[in-house]
Each structure stands twice: as structure tokens, then as C-alpha cells.
Design a protein around this motif. Structure first.
Motif: not given
Lengths: 275, 334
Positions: A115-116, A201, A205, A208-209, A211, A250, B150, B152, B264-265, B268-269, B279-280
Motif C-alpha cells: 500500500l505504501l 482491493v 482502499t 476510500f482513503l 489517496l 472479490l 477488504p 476497510f 495502516y488501513v 486510519t479508519v 503514514a497516511y
């Protein structure tokens, strides 16, 4: 246990894909139109799945956004598979030292959390679009597949027919596509299907964030990025419906992928606990 | 023999240092290529009020003008001395910012890892014992479904049900305002994020344990043990489990950074103040120094655990010395 073909998964997946691709006639409203008189409306006759906090019709957004989610999943996987075949086969055919360097690099990229890495690369590309996001996700998803291709190529490269093809003057890519690829195709197919899943996914994700794709670009992930409003106003339809479509897709992909992996454990258990 | 052992250790240390170095080059290059303007992260809206000359001066002071190699060289010199620069966004030493948060992540990730480790083993054992019967099939079906959700969305679901509808559990933060030292309050805040962390990983590992045991169960020694009169359960626990354990341990060594760093996810949520939210935020506000250190930290952990996995296998299981490492397991890419 003999694996049964996942008929249901295939049917559901086909339906979702077809409906998303032919989104025009399916939609009852304009998915981008913000109807400010009907914000946060519960599912009903006019808005089949309700509206979100910006007044958009969720039923129409599902199909319209699904197309984008699926496109990104597919494009990203295409890129990942191409990279994996290239890196994997070069590494498999190369002399030991070059192979070691390539694999070490692969491990290195694998060691940055996916993800990073995606966030990082997206930052380089600037503002996300469907294509830039596909490229970024594709660039971060090839490593595991490359390792599988490498292992297969290493086992196959000394086979007599490969030697024969080379003696007859076949170049690297000729041997790769005509002789090696057909052999590692089955094991790659399973991983590719799983890769579509991972890419979807990743897209959802990130969006959703906040980003990934912006809220105005509708995808299943970006629809969920309004979740904070939804939780505050107890608008369950805003969370449950896009998420259910996402997870359902999925699940279907996973079932299909698991079927393609081929059945293991054909022999009987020696434990004798059965009968 | 003893000398050989030292050589192996040195070899591994060398590999580790080289990998971390390459990783830092990679992360540094990518973060400096990003188009966002770090000046904004440092001065915020004030940048717009600055004159061009003032902006230039600020850039000069932050060293944003020099070529990449020089910037990297300076960063590395500082990093070796333990100086990772300041976080543009928090305007504090990066180390301080991370130190304030890392405990929360270690708690969440550590507990998540521990629970996953134990539960995956039990679930895998149970499913292998009941192979192909109703219980096994039902668990496999549920497991496949949970592994497809997922993280999140699972977080959102749990938030909706337990925090919004039922109102049983708090939905955000690591503690209520003013109750920082209250262990019970912290525990209550941990429940939902922890559930997501465990549920998100559990089936992947349990399924691998199950499949590994099912291979083990088909070996000839099981037949021999059965013929000697041992019960099926005993063979499974005493012999098959023992055979599967080394590869389970090295798989879990690889899993450690995935679970620890993969929060991370979830963080954040749930707005849980840990490394993940950091990180976010740093990705959103282009806080390069912070983002670099966070990525380096997780990357280093992964590299270390991968090496560890290789050597654990060799230490406790002579069979793996020849094949090396946890190669038999699938690589989890995300």
C-alpha cells in the motif's frame, strides 16, 4: 475431494461484468448528477439503492463505478503479468549471478508494504486518473508472479525441446512465447486471477482513503470514501451496498481462482479418520 | 563447523545492510521525485503570502535545491547518527513524532499477531482433523468469504453495527479524552481494530496450516503409526503437527511484519493514533522525511524477518537446510 466448478461464482461475476460494461441502459439516473433536494435518501421506489450525501443515485453509481473498478483491476493485472513474465523469464534464463541480483531486487520491492509503495508511486504520477492508478497498481503487483515464472522457467529451460529450439536458431522471445509460456500458463492464470482481486482491493482502499481516485470520479472505493457522513447519518445503504458489490466480486474471483489452481490431495488420508 | 556458522551470520548481516541501504535509496528517490511542494507542508498557507525571494530563501534553508545525490548524502550522514530530520508537518524531530505513536501500533499489531498465530494453528488443526466433513466445509466456506472482504469495509461494517447501531463499543481513538492511563478504557477501544486485524489475516494462515497438515497426513509414517495402534488424533497432534511446525514458524516470521505493519488501513479508519495514521497523513501532506522513515522502518522489519525466517527453518528443521527458507509457501504480495 473433487473440486466442483464454481458455476454460481461464474454466473454472478459475468452478470456484474456485463451490467457494468453496458451501464447505459441499466442506469435509472445520471450517476454524476447531484440532486441536492434528495440527499441521504433511503432506498425506495425512485432511488432503488438510495442516494448518498451528495445526492447521487447509488443504484446508477454502482454500475457506472463498477466499470471503473473492474477496468483498473484488469489493466493493472495486464501490466503486472507482462512485467512478471519478462522479469521472471529473464531471471530464470540468466546466469546465476544476474539471477541473484534480479531476485534480490524483487525481494527488496516486495519488502516495502504494498500500500505504501502504491501511495509513493502515485505521488510521483501526480493527480490520480484511471490510467495512472492502473499503472501504479500494476507496477506494484508483479513480484510474486515473477517468482513463480522464474521457478517454472528454471525447471523447463534445460528440457530437450528447448535445447532443440535454440539449436535451430530460436531467439529468446521465440523460445519464451512458443515453448516456455504454454507450460507456465496454468500456474500463472491462477495468480493472475488473484492479482485482479488484489488490484481491485488496492484501488478501492486507496480511493476510500482519499489517496486514489477523487470523490467525483465514481468507483466502488470512492463511493465508500463518504463513509464518515454515512456513519454519522446512519445511512447504512451508503456503506453496505457498494461494499457488498465489491466483496461479492472479490469472492467470485477467488472461487474461480481457487478452481483454476487445480485440485491437490487426490490421495486418501492415511489418518483413517474417514469411515 | 563453528567457523562456518560465523560466516553465515556475517553473510546475513551483510545482506541485511545492503538491502536496507538499497531500500533507503529507493524510498528517497521516489519521495523526492514526487511533484508536491514540501514547502507547503512546512509553512502551510503562509507560503502564498511569502514573496518569491522569501520562498527561495526557505527552500535554500531546507536544502531542497541541491541535486538528489547531495540531498541523499546529507540525509544518510544524518541517519547514521540517528538524525532523520524534522517532520515538515509536525515541525518536530521525526524520531519524536514516531516515538509518540509507535507504542500504540506495537500494541495493536502485536496482539493481532499473537492472536492470529494461536487461532490460525488451532483452526487449521481442527479443519485438518475434520477434513471434508461438514464442520471443515463450513469453516472453509466462511473463511473464504472473510478473506475476500477488504479490511476497510470490514472496519466500516463493524463500526456501523457495534458503534453506531448497538453503541456498545467506541468507534475511534485509542482512549477517551482524559482517560489516557485507564487500561480498561484502552482495552475497550482496542476491541474493534483488533478484531479487524485478526479477521483480516486469520483465514489465510489457517488455510495454509490446514493444507500443510493434509499433505503431512498422507505421508507413509502416518500409516506406520496407525498400524502400531496409535489413534488418529494422537498421530495428528504428535507426529503431523510436529512435521508441519518448522514451516509454520518460518511462515509466521514472514507474517510478522505483514500483520504488524499492515495495520495502516485499520488505524486510519478507526483514527487510532499509530504509525499507520502517521503514514497516511504524511502521504497526504507530502511530509517526505516522515514518510521515508515510516517506510524504512516497516521495510527494515520485513527484510529482517525474511532473513530470520530462513534461518529459523534451517535451525530447527534439517530438511530445510537444503531447500532453504520458506520457499514452499506462497508469497503474500499485499
Amino acid at each position: 475431494m473433487k473440486k466442483r466448478f464454481p458455476v454460481l461464482s461464474l454466473v454472478v461475476l459475468t452478470m456484474i461484468v456485463v451490467l457494468c460494461l453496458s451501464f447505459g441502459p441499466v442506469m435509472t439516473k445520471d450517476p454524476l448528477f447531484m440532486d441536492l433536494a434528495h440527499c441521504n435518501e433511503a432506498p425506495g421506489k425512485e432511488f432503488l439503492f438510495g442516494t448518498d450525501s451528495m445526492g447521487r443515485d447509488i443504484f446508477s453509481m454502482i454500475w457506472y463505478g463498477g466499470r471503473i473498478s473492474l477496468t483498473i483491476g484488469f489493466l493493472a493485472t495486464l501490466l503486472s503479468v507482462a512485467l512478471a513474465v519478462l522479469v521472471g523469464s529473464i531471471s530464470g534464463c540468466a546466469p546465476a549471478r544476474a539471477d541473484g541480483v534480479l531476485m534480490r531486487l524483487t525481494d527488496l520491492i516486495l519488502s516495502v508494504p504494498g500500500l505504501l509503495l502504491t501511495v509513493f508511486l502515485q505521488a510521483v504520477f501526480g493527480r490520480a486518473s484511471v490510467y495512472s492508478l492502473s499503472v501504479v497498481i500494476g507496477l506494484t503487483g508483479w513480484m510474486a508472479m515473477a517468482k513463480v515464472v522464474r521457478t517454472e522457467v528454471m525447471q523447463l529451460k534445460n528440457a530437450d525441446y528447448v535445447l532443440a529450439a535454440r539449436c535451430l536458431g530460436g531467439g529468446f522471445f521465440h523460445v519464451l512465447f512458443r515453448h516456455l509460456a504454454p507450460n507456465f500458463f496454468p500456474s500463472l492464470l491462477f495468480m493472475a486471477v488473484m492479482n485482479v482481486r488484489n488490484a481491485i482491493v488496492a484501488e478501492s482502499t486507496l480511493s476510500f482513503l482519499g489517496l486514489g481516485l477523487p470523490v467525483e470520479a465514481v468507483s466502488w472505493g470512492s463511493m465508500l470514501s463518504l463513509s464518515e457522513n454515512a456513519l454519522l447519518s446512519r445511512a447504512w445503504w451508503m456503506l453496505l451496498i457498494p461494499g457488498a458489490f465489491l466483496s461479492g466480486t472479490l469472492l467470485c474471483l477467488t472461487n474461480l481462482g481457487n478452481y483454476m489452481r487445480g485440485s491437490t490431495n487426490k490421495r486418501h488420508s492415511n489418518l483413517g479418520s474417514r469411515k | 563447523m563453528k567457523k562456518l556458522y560465523i560466516v553465515t551470520i556475517l553473510h546475513n548481516v551483510g545482506k541485511f545492510v545492503l538491502s536496507v541501504f538499497l531500500l533507503s535509496v529507493l524510498v528517497f528517490t521516489v519521495s523526492r521525485l514526487a511533484p508536491g511542494d514540501p514547502l507547503y507542508a512546512f509553512y502551510g498557507e503562509r507560503v502564498e503570502k511569502m514573496s518569491a525571494a522569501q520562498q527561495e530563501e526557505a527552500r535554500e534553508r531546507l536544502g531542497l535545491h541541491e541535486p538528489l545525490v547531495t540531498q541523499y548524502g546529507r540525509w544518510l550522514r544524518g541517519a547514521v547518527r540517528g538524525d532523520f530530520g524534522i517532520s515538515y508537518q509536525y515541525k518536530r524531530d521525526v524520531k519524536e513524532v514516531i516515538a509518540a505513536r509507535i507504542g500504540n501500533t506495537l500494541l495493536l499489531g502485536g496482539l493481532g499477531f499473537g492472536l492470529t498465530f494461536v487461532l490460525a494453528l488451532f483452526l487449521g488443526l481442527f479443519c485438518a482433523w475434520r477434513e471434508d466433513r461438514a464442520a471443515d466445509r463450513i469453516i472453509c466456506a466462511i473463511g473464504t468469504v472473510t478473506s475476500c472482504i477488504p479490511e476497510f469495509w470490514l472496519s466500516l461494517l463493524l463500526l456501523l453495527v457495534f458503534a453506531v447501531w448497538l453503541g456498545w463499543l467506541p468507534g475511534s481513538g485509542a482512549y477517551s479524552v482524559g482517560k489516557e492511563g485507564d487500561a480498561a478504557d484502552r482495552a475497550v477501544h482496542l476491541v474493534l481494530p483488533l478484531a479487524v486485524v485478526v479477521l483480516g489475516h486469520l483465514w489465510y494462515y489457517a488455510f495454509q496450516v490446514r493444507n500443510r497438515l493434509l499433505e503431512e497426513v498422507r505421508a507413509d509414517y502416518v500409516l506406520l503409526a496407525r498400524m502400531k495402534g496409535l489413534g488418529g488424533r494422537q498421530v495428528l497432534y504428535r507426529h503431523c503437527l510436529r512435521g508441519a511446525m518448522p514451516s509454520y514458524l518460518s511462515m509466521m516470521a514472514v507474517a510478522l511484519p505483514h500483520i504488524l505493519g499492515g495495520t495502516y488501513v485499520v488505524e486510519t479508519v478507526f483514527s487510532y493514533p499509530g504509525i499507520g495514521t502517521l503514514a497516511y497523513e504524511s502521504a497526504r501532506y507530502q511530509d517526505y522525511n516522515l514518510l521515508m522513515v515510516v517506510s524504512l522502518l516497516t521495510g527494515t522489519l520485513v527484510i529482517f524477518c525474511n532473513l530470520l525466517a530462513g534461518s529459523i527453518g534451517g535451525r530447527i528443521d534439517p530438511r530445510m537446510r537444503r531447500h532453504g527458507g520458506a520457499d514452499g509457501w506462497e508469497v503474500k504480495s499485499r
